[in-house]
Design an enzyme around this catalytic site. Structure first.
Site, PDB file in Angstrom:
ATOM      1  CB  THR A   1      -0.118   3.279   4.374  1.00 56.85           C
ATOM      2  OG1 THR A   1      -1.275   4.075   4.146  1.00 56.85           O
ATOM      3  CG2 THR A   1       0.299   3.424   5.831  1.00 56.85           C
TER       4      THR A   1
ATOM      5  CB  CYS B   1      -0.903  -0.035   1.242  1.00 56.68           C
ATOM      6  SG  CYS B   1      -1.865   1.451   1.543  1.00 56.68           S
TER       7      CYS B   1
ATOM      8  CD  GLU C   1      -3.358  -2.850   0.787  1.00 58.47           C
ATOM      9  OE1 GLU C   1      -3.525  -1.624   0.686  1.00 58.47           O
ATOM     10  OE2 GLU C   1      -2.987  -3.571  -0.179  1.00 58.47           O
TER      11      GLU C   1
ATOM     12  CB  ILE D   1      -6.521   3.954  -4.666  1.00 58.64           C
ATOM     13  CG1 ILE D   1      -5.764   3.226  -3.536  1.00 58.64           C
ATOM     14  CG2 ILE D   1      -7.662   4.784  -4.087  1.00 58.64           C
ATOM     15  CD1 ILE D   1      -6.615   2.250  -2.753  1.00 58.64           C
TER      16      ILE D   1
ATOM     17  CG  HIS E   1       3.425   7.819   2.696  1.00 59.07           C
ATOM     18  ND1 HIS E   1       3.964   9.043   2.370  1.00 59.07           N
ATOM     19  CD2 HIS E   1       2.346   7.674   1.886  1.00 59.07           C
ATOM     20  CE1 HIS E   1       3.253   9.612   1.418  1.00 59.07           C
ATOM     21  NE2 HIS E   1       2.253   8.796   1.103  1.00 59.07           N
TER      22      HIS E   1
ATOM     23  CB  CYS F   1      -9.979   5.779  17.613  1.00 56.62           C
ATOM     24  SG  CYS F   1      -9.344   5.067  19.146  1.00 56.62           S
TER      25      CYS F   1
ATOM     26  CG  ASP G   1      -2.494   8.307 -13.975  1.00 55.03           C
ATOM     27  OD1 ASP G   1      -1.277   8.530 -14.161  1.00 55.03           O
ATOM     28  OD2 ASP G   1      -2.919   7.664 -13.004  1.00 55.03           O
TER      29      ASP G   1
ATOM     30  CB  CYS H   1     -11.152   8.331  22.667  1.00 51.94           C
ATOM     31  SG  CYS H   1     -11.543   7.953  20.938  1.00 51.94           S
TER      32      CYS H   1
END
Length: 351
Positions: A42, A40, A65, A177, A45, A108, A197, A97
């Protein structure tokens, strides 16, 4: 105690495959023998030193994933047994929370996540809570099952975009995505879908996924293409690329009264140039979407029904031992989804 290999993130630019020991699950835990885990944005990153959905404290096994089969269950598990085929929702909310108690648990304050704050799916085994596991439909392969998590994130984003039947929707960034978003926009009733794109192969995949109009933002005059195709208004725009320049592009080409969904993940310190007067004059609504609350079942329903195609996106299966190549050679930029394959014989996506 079981032994298995795991790809451990050690810090910025460092990931190492090593042998680990896995205790037998206790209580509500299940031990999943991972078959596939998707790569992913993420993960990229995190590898580059940025935070994921939460702060990352290495060493930790990243990858969120994933799908696999249940290898063992704790003594309080009743919903699963060894051999069951499952996928895993990585996000765990505190339930206590302010945000959890006000129906917005995705915000959260104490959220934990497999593959981010806890060991995840780039491994032969993953120890997870049974509450986070979902049984795969019989007709869904393990490889497709690993696509449930990104599908669920997209589904939450589509929900927030609030597409109405008959509208025109623009998808900016037609990677994995974006291809899911194109299909979800069609299922939501969009009459006309525009794929944007800079990569010709991405645009071709967007066409195959159902985009009606294709725009290469690096070479085409966007306004001219819209005019040629009699687009009176772009009602919804979804940024799936996650770059400052794509956020700016989305706002520029959104129609009057449009909703702009900033979905793609930028770097934490990225800054986009936005003209507040333009937002005012066009009365735009800016939205964003974070993780995937309460949509895993719906995602599996779509995947199992065959109404959402992710199988065609899976283009690269990389063995766990070679995971470093994915990040070092940026294999995720070559088009199509990259899955880390934990199967020794690499039988592929139909396992």
């Amino acid at each position: 105690m079981r032994k298995g290999k795991a790809a451990v993130f050690q810090g910025q630019g460092q990931i190492r495959v090593e042998e680990r020991e896995y205790p037998e699950p206790a209580g509500h835990e299940i031990l999943v023998r991972v078959h596939f885990c998707g790569v992913c944005g993420t993960d990229v990153h995190i590898y580059e030193g940025d935070k994921g959905s939460a702060d990352v404290d290495p060493p930790v096994v990243i990858g969120h994933e994933f799908s696999g089969e249940v290898a063992a269950v704790g003594d309080k598990v009743t919903r699963f047994r060894p051999g069951d085929r499952v996928t895993v929702d990585p996000n765990i909310y505190c339930g206590e929370c302010y945000w959890c108690r006000h129906g917005r648990k995705q915000l959260c304050e104490q959220m934990q996540a497999y593959g981010v704050t806890m060991d995840g799916g780039f491994a032969e085994y993953a120890l997870v809570l049974d509450s986070q596991a979902y049984r795969l439909p019989d007709n869904l392969s393990y490889a497709e099952g690993a696509m449930t998590e990104p599908t669920s994130c997209c589904l939450h984003g589509i929900d927030l975009t609030e597409i109405q039947a008959g509208e025109t929707v623009m998808i900016v960034g037609c990677g994995n995505i974006g291809l899911i978003m194109i299909q979800l926009a069609r299922l939501s009733g969009a009459a006309k879908i525009i794929g944007v794109d800079v990569a010709p192969d991405h645009l071709e995949m967007a066409r195959q996924a159902g985009a009606d109009i294709l725009i290469n933002s690096a070479s085409d005059d966007t306004d001219a293409v819209l005019q040629e195709n009699h687009v009176a208004c772009v009602d919804r725009v979804i940024d799936c690329a996650g770059l400052p320049q794509t956020a700016e592009y989305c706002i520029t080409h959104a129609g009057r009264g449009a909703t702009v969904m900033l979905f793609g993940l930028t770097k934490p310190d990225d800054v986009a140039r936005i003209k507040p007067f333009e937002l005012f004059q066009k009365e735009l609504t800016l939205r964003s979407s974070f993780v995937n609350p309460d949509v895993f079942d719906r995602s599996l329903g779509l995947l199992g029904s065959g109404k959402l195609d992710v199988k065609s996106q899976i283009r690269q299966l990389i063995p766990l031992e070679e995971i470093g190549r994915i990040f070092a050679e940026k294999l995720y930029r070559r088009g199509g989804k990259v899955l880390v394959n934990m199967e020794d014989d690499r039988r592929g996506a139909e396992k």
